[in-house]
Design a protein around this motif. Sequence first.
Motif, PDB file in Angstrom:
ATOM      1  N   LYS A 292      13.742  -0.441   2.409  1.00  0.00           N
ATOM      2  CA  LYS A 292      12.687  -0.320   2.670  1.00  0.00           C
ATOM      3  C   LYS A 292      12.663   1.063   3.648  1.00  0.00           C
ATOM      4  O   LYS A 292      13.531   1.395   3.985  1.00  0.00           O
ATOM      5  N   PRO A 293      12.008   2.318   3.302  1.00  0.00           N
ATOM      6  CA  PRO A 293      10.940   2.435   2.835  1.00  0.00           C
ATOM      7  C   PRO A 293      11.070   3.079   1.451  1.00  0.00           C
ATOM      8  O   PRO A 293      11.866   3.581   1.602  1.00  0.00           O
ATOM      9  N   LEU A 294      10.051   3.135   0.211  1.00  0.00           N
ATOM     10  CA  LEU A 294      11.132   4.071  -0.627  1.00  0.00           C
ATOM     11  C   LEU A 294      10.852   5.670  -0.425  1.00  0.00           C
ATOM     12  O   LEU A 294       9.718   5.751   0.605  1.00  0.00           O
TER      13      LEU A 294
ATOM     14  N   LYS B  37       1.364   3.883  -3.348  1.00  0.00           N
ATOM     15  CA  LYS B  37       0.868   5.199  -2.797  1.00  0.00           C
ATOM     16  C   LYS B  37       2.494   6.570  -3.213  1.00  0.00           C
ATOM     17  O   LYS B  37       2.063   7.724  -4.278  1.00  0.00           O
ATOM     18  N   ILE B  38       3.221   6.010  -3.030  1.00  0.00           N
ATOM     19  CA  ILE B  38       4.934   7.084  -3.285  1.00  0.00           C
ATOM     20  C   ILE B  38       4.883   6.837  -4.702  1.00  0.00           C
ATOM     21  O   ILE B  38       5.148   7.936  -5.092  1.00  0.00           O
TER      22      ILE B  38
ATOM     23  N   PHE C 218       1.900   8.439  -5.593  1.00  0.00           N
ATOM     24  CA  PHE C 218       2.666  10.405  -5.673  1.00  0.00           C
ATOM     25  C   PHE C 218       2.972  11.174  -6.831  1.00  0.00           C
ATOM     26  O   PHE C 218       3.043  12.498  -6.784  1.00  0.00           O
ATOM     27  N   ASN C 219       4.219  10.587  -7.186  1.00  0.00           N
ATOM     28  CA  ASN C 219       5.588  11.272  -7.433  1.00  0.00           C
ATOM     29  C   ASN C 219       5.383  10.848  -9.686  1.00  0.00           C
ATOM     30  O   ASN C 219       5.694  11.984 -10.104  1.00  0.00           O
TER      31      ASN C 219
ATOM     32  N   ILE D   1       0.871  -1.043   0.506  1.00  0.00           N
ATOM     33  CA  ILE D   1       0.241  -0.056  -0.256  1.00  0.00           C
ATOM     34  C   ILE D   1       0.836   1.328   0.566  1.00  0.00           C
ATOM     35  O   ILE D   1       0.644   1.794  -1.284  1.00  0.00           O
ATOM     36  N   VAL D   2       1.858   1.602   0.856  1.00  0.00           N
ATOM     37  CA  VAL D   2       2.932   2.410   0.970  1.00  0.00           C
ATOM     38  C   VAL D   2       3.475   2.512  -0.142  1.00  0.00           C
ATOM     39  O   VAL D   2       3.593   3.400  -0.777  1.00  0.00           O
TER      40      VAL D   2
ATOM     41  N   LYS E  59      11.457   9.258  -2.160  1.00  0.00           N
ATOM     42  CA  LYS E  59      10.696  10.338  -3.559  1.00  0.00           C
ATOM     43  C   LYS E  59      12.375  10.528  -4.112  1.00  0.00           C
ATOM     44  O   LYS E  59      12.606  10.146  -5.396  1.00  0.00           O
TER      45      LYS E  59
END
Lengths: 657, 138
Positions: free
Chosen positions: B122-124, B25-26, B29-30, B21-22, B126
């Motif tokens: 982790k986490p990914l 989303k990341i 967003f980008n 999920i995270v 930007k």
Amino acid sequence: MRLRNLKKPVIVGLGMFLVLAALTQLLAYFWYRSARETEIRRLTNQANAKKERVIITLSNSLSSTRTLAFIVEEYGVPGNFDSIGQKLLKTNPLADAIELLHGGVITHVYPLRGNEAAMGYNILDDTVRHSGALIAIRRKDFYFAGPVNLVQGGVAVIGRQPIFVDGKFWGFAAVLIKLSSLIKATGIDIDSNHDFRYQLSRVHQEDGREEFFLPGGNIPNEHDFVTIEVPNTEWKLYVTSLKQNEIYTHVWGLSALGLLFSIVGGIFSWYITVQPEKLKRLVNHRTSQLMMEKELSDSIINSLPGIFYLYDKDRRFFRWNRNFQIISGYSAEEVKRMHPLDFFEKDEKELLREKIDTVFREGRADVEAHLYTKSKKKITYYFTGNVAYFDGKTYLIGMGIDITQRVQAEKDIQELNAQLQATVERLQARNNDLQQFSYVVSHNLRSPIARILGLSSIFHQDASDHSMIVEKITEATAQLDEIVKDISSIISARNIEEKYEYILFNDELKSVLKLLNDEIQKSRADIAVDFSKAEGVVTVKSYLNSIFYNLLSNAIKYRMPDVPLKIYIATNLYEQGICLTVRDNGIGIDLARNGEKIFVLYKRFGPASVPGKGIGLCLIKNQVESLNGKIDVISNPNEGSTFNIYLPTSHGRSTAE
Amino acid sequence: MEEAPRSSHVMLIDDDHVTNIVNRKIIHFNYPSVRISTYIDAAIALKQLRQWAETDIAQLPDLIFLDINMPDMDGWDFLDEFIKLPPLVQQRTKVIMLTSSVDINDITKARTYKPVIDFLSKPLDKGNLKTLIKHEAA
């Protein structure tokens, strides 16, 4: 000592020389004397022979003069003197002339020729020539006078027979023999064999002067000679040997030979005497060398660090070193009577007998055995044996070295190695634990952290879904907390690992069953237990607890969905200790595919729906290994699993630590 | 907001639902235009890749973010199977290992797989996402 040894042969040699010289010189002297006696006897014989010859020769003249004297005495002066004279001369060929003297005057001469000068000559007036005539008158018998120088010339001897007429001296009948004829007739000139030399002398009555007639003059004083007086004459006949020089030559030769012999004898004696001395010196030298060698070999064998021995095929000891006596405790007298096997205990005698036989059969052997001393002490020795030959006999020569320390050191090293090995294994196990621990920390701990970080980054970018994000953050935080608790429990479990105690399997199982009560109830598991073979074990309580807990919870988790769960728990004995078995009839594991991963951390093989962290089997494996034990598994898909945990009871750690 | 190159496709494989999920989303967003597909089971992801390779190559992702520690088929198992896919797949699809912890042994092991182009923790975020997508586009 050395000087005396050298002097002795010289003295012996010199002595021998002197004795031999004395003997040979004495011998030469005796020979010389005997030779001289023989020579003088020979000379005497010769002289007598010659004297006889002279007497015989002269006797003819005697008969001639006697005949003439008889005629004159009986018949007066004969008128036919010449014919009588001629006849007389015929019977006496040696005579040169016949004379008749009246008083001292020569009245008749036959043959007259050549003798004219003598006629009328009065010999009695001649003081030089009258001595013989006077002796004849005095003796009233035939007497030879001369040799004289004749008035008529020549040298001759004159034999005169006095003539007495009526008891009164009348004159002489005389025979005249030339000296040369006489010498010739008697053979006294030169001996045909050149053996003898003669001399004829006349001793003058008046003054004792001696006159020699034969050439050569007087007999040399140094020569042996024999003198003989010729009867009816004034003569002396000398006989001397021409071999006199030969005797001297011989005697000198003999003497020289004797001397030479003495010298040789002396040298020979010296040499003979010097040989034993030389031999003695050689023997002494060799003896001292041998003594030195013996001393050397003694000091060598006595300086050997170990024991030394030498015995023959009959196992009789011949040589051994001091160490042998000191260490074995037996005296030299005892060793002499002992058998090599007497130095070993019963259980090793056969081995030693074999080894000794091997040495005599194959030349060499060695063995590690225990020297059994007089004081019944056993010392670990390394013995060597080599065959040796002396004086055509076979011996065993060898040494023994005390290897107690070496053996002890080897044992120590082995022990140390074993300890080291155990330590290495333990360290490896700990390293594994540490790696797992770090994996746990880095992965499981970071996993929720990463999640929280991710979630919060979303929250920053888009806060619209904040309730879901907060919920997930809370979840992750709770998970984090759980993991931290897990880790701290593992750390605390590690800290008590040293505490070994005796635990009854049943007690520990009971406490685990209590913990799992809900799951057991839910799964309606049928659990059969048999701890009759081994009821308890010295171990770490928490590990045993973890083993039971994880195996049982796995068995419940991975049970077959529609088959009643059966679990069998039992203990058995194996060579090194106790084997704990947990068997189930669950879904099993495909070992062909996952065999090596089954005990790896966070590996899970069951369905994803079954909850689990994949840590249980890994934990058990490490705990079992830290107990020096082993875990294995027999399993097939749909056929259940059997876990065997081997716990050695003679592990070093329970006693060492 | 930056322009995503072409019509990119990124595949996320991780057994942890929240992570997926995270990450989704990341990335979204980008790069809103990037197509994102997520899988909690590597075996299913592999099955899908195999199917695309056979039927529709255009569907294949340009990048796969791959977790290592997963039950049943883990990241390594996936890679072992992935390299057996046709060469075309490997030309088109690159793999980035994305794990919660970075272990040097894992990095070393990952290098032995040709399709793996990077190893991330982790986490990914930007920053690393940007570099990666650019790199991929180049």
